[in-house]
Design a protein around this motif. Structure first.
Motif, PDB file in Angstrom:
ATOM      1  N   LEU A 270       1.947   1.916  -3.455  1.00 43.39           N
ATOM      2  CA  LEU A 270       0.861   2.509  -4.253  1.00 43.39           C
ATOM      3  C   LEU A 270       0.650   3.970  -3.870  1.00 43.39           C
ATOM      4  O   LEU A 270       0.456   4.823  -4.732  1.00 43.39           O
ATOM      5  CB  LEU A 270      -0.452   1.731  -4.066  1.00 43.39           C
TER       6      LEU A 270
ATOM      7  N   LEU B  95      -3.343  -0.947  -8.989  1.00 49.39           N
ATOM      8  CA  LEU B  95      -3.395  -2.305  -8.447  1.00 49.39           C
ATOM      9  C   LEU B  95      -3.882  -3.282  -9.520  1.00 49.39           C
ATOM     10  O   LEU B  95      -3.343  -4.393  -9.643  1.00 49.39           O
ATOM     11  CB  LEU B  95      -4.327  -2.331  -7.217  1.00 49.39           C
TER      12      LEU B  95
ATOM     13  N   LEU C  99       0.847  -1.203   0.000  1.00 48.02           N
ATOM     14  CA  LEU C  99       0.000   0.000   0.000  1.00 48.02           C
ATOM     15  C   LEU C  99       0.882   1.254   0.000  1.00 48.02           C
ATOM     16  O   LEU C  99       0.582   2.231  -0.678  1.00 48.02           O
ATOM     17  CB  LEU C  99      -0.930   0.000   1.212  1.00 48.02           C
TER      18      LEU C  99
ATOM     19  N   MET D  30      -5.338   4.566  -7.467  1.00 48.37           N
ATOM     20  CA  MET D  30      -4.771   3.394  -6.795  1.00 48.37           C
ATOM     21  C   MET D  30      -5.390   2.098  -7.319  1.00 48.37           C
ATOM     22  O   MET D  30      -4.717   1.099  -7.491  1.00 48.37           O
ATOM     23  CB  MET D  30      -4.983   3.498  -5.282  1.00 48.37           C
ATOM     24  N   LYS D  31      -6.696   2.151  -7.566  1.00 47.37           N
ATOM     25  CA  LYS D  31      -7.402   0.980  -8.106  1.00 47.37           C
ATOM     26  C   LYS D  31      -6.802   0.585  -9.458  1.00 47.37           C
ATOM     27  O   LYS D  31      -6.543  -0.585  -9.721  1.00 47.37           O
ATOM     28  CB  LYS D  31      -8.880   1.349  -8.285  1.00 47.37           C
TER      29      LYS D  31
ATOM     30  N   VAL E  28      -5.974   9.737   1.433  1.00 49.17           N
ATOM     31  CA  VAL E  28      -6.225   8.288   1.508  1.00 49.17           C
ATOM     32  C   VAL E  28      -5.778   7.746   2.861  1.00 49.17           C
ATOM     33  O   VAL E  28      -6.475   6.952   3.487  1.00 49.17           O
ATOM     34  CB  VAL E  28      -5.506   7.533   0.354  1.00 49.17           C
TER      35      VAL E  28
ATOM     36  N   ARG F  40      -8.339   7.226  -4.921  1.00 47.03           N
ATOM     37  CA  ARG F  40      -8.733   5.815  -4.902  1.00 47.03           C
ATOM     38  C   ARG F  40      -8.821   5.252  -6.323  1.00 47.03           C
ATOM     39  O   ARG F  40      -8.434   4.118  -6.569  1.00 47.03           O
ATOM     40  CB  ARG F  40     -10.074   5.653  -4.176  1.00 47.03           C
TER      41      ARG F  40
END
Lengths: 97, 195
Positions: free
Chosen positions: B135, B186, B132, B182-183, B147, B179
């Motif tokens: 990221l 990932l 995390l 980051m999504k 975040v 978000r």
């Protein structure tokens, strides 16, 4: 388990469980440096506190100056042309041979 | 002045008068809070202790501006968060992240996320945090902060507003964008692993 959870949510959940609970004592080095900084602040002359006040005063004085200049200019513009004519005539009469 | 009888306003007043023992008490009392905030928000390549020191120096420098209208802890939190934010801005955002950048353990976390919809086991929590962190390192300072506060520290939007000084819509928009990024990152990693 929540099958609708996004991978990012599951990652955040897992990361959130991991807590770094290590020693919380402040190191001597940090404490000494911070206190030394504080003592330096203490020994600074108090007239330095007046600097922001002086700066504000200077700004106000400048603003007032600009305002006065604008006001003078407006008044000069709005004065009657007769005053100029009279002044010009007097000047001409006085200085023209 | 022991922790139980701690009165922030009295202590601040004594520090202003030049009482060194009060200054030490203030440091001791606020250190856990500052350390926690610095640990949560410091950039990966910045030394924790250096940042704690900078925060405390700012606290003492600005102590005359503390009016007592808000609790001292809130006031200090704001200084700490803004100091971390400033430090994060200096850290260059990495342009992209590849599976080959990850450690073996972090790769395993990606693998688990891709292969199952179950919650991750507690045994990989530390690795999840590392992943995390990577990221988050791809985000800009403000997005990273929002975040961390909202998702990792489970703070409410109102609390984030209080600590950052941002408006509610700004907090929400930043959180949404962060978000989403980051999504995407990932998913990129998960797809890379599958190919």
């Amino acid at each position: 388990m929540n099958p609708t959870q996004q991978p990012l949510d599951r990652l955040i959940k897992s990361a959130g469980r991991s807590r770094q609970e290590e020693e919380t004592l402040m190191s001597f080095r940090t404490e000494a440096r911070v206190l030394a900084h504080w003592q330096t602040l203490q020994s600074e002359p108090h007239w330095l506190e007046l600097v922001p006040l002086l700066r504000r005063g200077l700004a106000c004085a400048c603003a007032a100056g600009v305002l006065l200049a604008a006001l003078t200019f407006t008044q000069t513009k709005s004065s009657t042309p007769d005053a100029w004519t009279m002044a010009s005539t007097v000047a001409n009469a006085t200085y023209t041979p | 002045m022991d922790a139980e009888n701690w009165d922030a306003n009295v202590c601040v007043a004594r520090v202003r008068q030049g009482d060194e023992s009060a200054a030490r008490a203030l440091l001791a009392q606020l250190h856990p809070l500052v350390l926690k905030l610095v640990r949560a928000h410091r950039p990966r390549r910045t030394d924790e202790e250096d940042l704690v020191q900078i925060v405390f120096m700012k606290v003492f420098t600005k102590l005359d501006q503390f009016s007592g209208a808000v609790p001292l802890e809130h006031w200090v939190s704001r200084i700490a968060v803004n100091t971390c934010l400033k430090a994060m801005r200096y850290e260059r955002v990495r342009p992209e992240i590849r599976l080959s950048d990850l450690t073996e353990e972090e790769e395993q976390v990606v693998q688990r996320l891709a292969s199952t919809q179950d919650d991750l086991p507690e045994t990989v929590d530390a690795m999840s945090r590392e992943l995390l962190g990577r990221l988050l390192g791809m985000l800009n300072a403000e997005d990273r902060l929002v975040v961390t506060l909202l998702n990792l520290e489970q703070k409410t939007v109102a609390e984030v507003r209080q600590v950052t000084g941002w408006s509610t819509p700004l907090v929400k928009v930043r959180a949404f964008r962060a978000r989403r990024k980051m999504k995407r990152l990932l998913e990129q990693l998960m797809n890379e692993r599958q190919t």
